[in-house]
Design an enzyme around this catalytic site. Structure first.
Site, PDB file in Angstrom:
ATOM      1  N   GLY A  35      21.102  38.866   0.995  1.00 25.47           N
ATOM      2  CA  GLY A  35      21.074  37.803   0.000  1.00 25.47           C
ATOM      3  C   GLY A  35      19.677  37.603  -0.539  1.00 25.47           C
ATOM      4  O   GLY A  35      18.733  37.514   0.245  1.00 25.47           O
ATOM      5  N   ASN A 109      27.579  32.444   7.027  1.00 28.07           N
ATOM      6  CA  ASN A 109      27.842  33.706   6.337  1.00 28.07           C
ATOM      7  C   ASN A 109      29.347  33.914   6.335  1.00 28.07           C
ATOM      8  O   ASN A 109      29.972  33.905   7.377  1.00 28.07           O
ATOM      9  CB  ASN A 109      27.142  34.863   7.060  1.00 28.07           C
ATOM     10  CG  ASN A 109      27.525  36.236   6.494  1.00 28.07           C
ATOM     11  OD1 ASN A 109      27.563  37.212   7.217  1.00 28.07           O
ATOM     12  ND2 ASN A 109      27.807  36.310   5.208  1.00 28.07           N
TER      13      ASN A 109
END
Ligand code: AMP
Length: 471
Positions: A35, A109
């Site tokens: 990310g 996540n």
């Protein structure tokens, strides 16, 4: 939850280290591939939780000064990528909240598939949401739980959600890691040299801080680390394991261990299998860097065709690169990749990559290799056609934008302008990943969504395949 779909994240947590936030900074650095849009760290010193989060890359956000203001022996961190719409600071993590029994920080996540429904119910009964993240739903459920201990409140909350979650929770004195009962997203457990405990998305983050990789957190396992040590619980109903097969194909770093196997080795094996299934008469095998490198090495080895670096990547181009003027827009992928004329000119070239999403990059790459003088170009993809979007934490476009969902193999080959295009078979893929067939979520290739989807979550995404969703 607008934008809740398009998320990719990495998480890192540590307990029992005098420089917990510095270690978390390093851990997030190693997880940056998961990310790139925002990052945050929350730390605790036994009394208070402090946090800092911003849009941007880990290295740009955390200076020495910022880290010095994150004291304590416990910390959790998060890196997040999301597509436009939800790309805002209010959606950055960790989420830190105060409620009657104390403060808690959460890093998530994965993606919940019933977040919409729960959010609606909570709002009707008076809850106010500050972000569009499904993670906030979990926080509300924890706050509303009538249970005494934080661990029980977390279990209470997670028993109401469905979907993918690898989660880290931090209170003022403890670190808690939880992996959803299907084990869709990864979560690793490690120990630092000084005896501290680390829970993080991938083992490559342990390597960077010289922590020992102990094992993966089991599906449905809750690991609680407090001043007395570490305890493990299995508080959820057992479920069939469904680890994300795409972590092996593309998403995880090749130097991580997943399912007990090196991701690099698995990718190389995918390449070998691809060569066995779809050989090509060619002079060289070249990867699309960096995603295709291990598979191209495997393909080259099994096919007995030399491996060459026919494409060179500029490592200084970030995801946020903005082309300065309209006049140079057409440079496109050339800013990131360039063909090596001496390698490809006059040759029959096999180009290996892990996957094709929209096909736009592939088409530009093939044209570039052709312009550099290649005689023939054979595209080989080390996974099956990506036909379905992911709802469990991998960023994928709408189904109508996935080239393999709307085109035949021949049409894809024509679009790419290659001489041949072949994908790895589903059986081939399953034969190469650790532990074989039934234990994976392969919905992006098969459409077999093992955690049933909610109608609301899919409406916008799936007009093309309503019929095949198991709701
Ligand atoms: P495309 O031009 O859309 O076909 O992009 C293909 C490239 O995107 C391949 O090189 C893949 O390695 C890479 N890729 C595949 N899945 C993802 C993802 N979820 N996020 C970012 N890149 C991806």
């Amino acid at each position: 939850m607008s934008g809740g779909w398009h998320e990719e994240c990495g998480i890192f947590g540590i307990h029992g280290h005098s420089e917990a936030s510095n270690m978390t900074y390093l851990g997030l650095y190693a997880l940056q591939h998961r990310g790139q849009e925002s990052a945050g760290i929350a730390s605790a010193d036994g009394e208070v939780i402090t946090f800092h989060k911003e849009m941007g890359l880990v290295a740009d956000i955390f200076s020495e000064g910022v880290l010095a203001r994150l004291p304590g022996h416990i910390a959790i961190g998060h890196v997040r990528y999301s597509t436009t719409g939800s790309s805002e600071l209010k959606n950055a993590q960790p989420v830190v909240v105060d409620f009657e029994s104390g403060s808690i920080a959460v890093a998530h996540n994965g993606n919940l598939v019933n977040a919409h429904e729960i959010k609606r119910e909570l709002e009707i009964s008076g809850s106010i949401f500050q972000s569009t993240m499904d993670t906030e739903v979990i926080v509300h459920l924890i706050a509303r739980s009538r249970k005494e201990r934080i661990e029980d409140r977390i279990v209470d909350a997670l028993n109401q959600v469905r979907g993918a979650y690898s989660l880290l929770f931090m209170t003022r004195d403890r670190l808690i890691g939880v992996r959803d009962p299907h084990g869709i997203r990864p979560l690793a457990l490690g120990r630092t040299k000084g005896g501290g405990t680390v829970i993080c998305s991938e083992s490559c983050a342990l390597d960077l801080i010289e922590a020992e990789f102990l094992r993966e957190v089991d599906p449905g396992e809750m690991v609680v680390v407090d001043p007395r040590g570490m305890q493990s619980y299995k508080p959820f109903l057992p479920a069939v394991e469904r680890f994300c097969i795409f972590e092996h194909v593309y998403f995880a770093r090749p130097d991580s261990i997943l399912g007990g196997r090196s991701v690099y080795e698995v990718r190389k094996e995918l390449g070998r299998q691809l060569a066995r299934e779809s050989p090509a008469e060619a002079d060289i095998v070249i990867p699309v860097p960096d995603s295709g490198v291990p598979a191209a090495l495997g393909y080259s080895e099994a096919a007995g065709i030399p491996f060459e670096m026919g494409l060179i990547r500029n490592h200084y181009v970030g995801r946020t690169f903005i082309e300065p003027q309209q006049s140079i827009r057409h440079f496109g992928v050339k800013i990131k990749l360039n063909a090596v004329r001496d390698v490809v000119a006059g040759r029959r070239v096999v180009v290996v990559d892990d996957s094709i999403v929209r096909g736009t990059t592939g088409r530009k790459i093939i044209k570039m290799i052709r312009a550099a003088g290649a005689k023939e170009i054979h595209v080989r993809i080390s996974s099956p056609p990506t036909c379905y979007p992911c709802f469990y934490g991998i960023d994928t476009p709408l189904r109508r934008d996935l080239i393999a969902a709307t085109h035949t193999l021949e049409e894809i080959n024509t679009y790419l302008t290659s001489d041949s295009t072949r994908y790895l078979s589903m059986q081939g893929l399953h034969a190469c990943v650790p532990n074989g067939k039934t234990t994976y979520c392969d919905a992006c290739f098969s459409g077999n969504y093992t955690v049933p989807l909610e109608a609301d979550e899919t409406e916008e995404q799936l007009p093309l395949f309503r019929g095949s969703v198991r709701v």
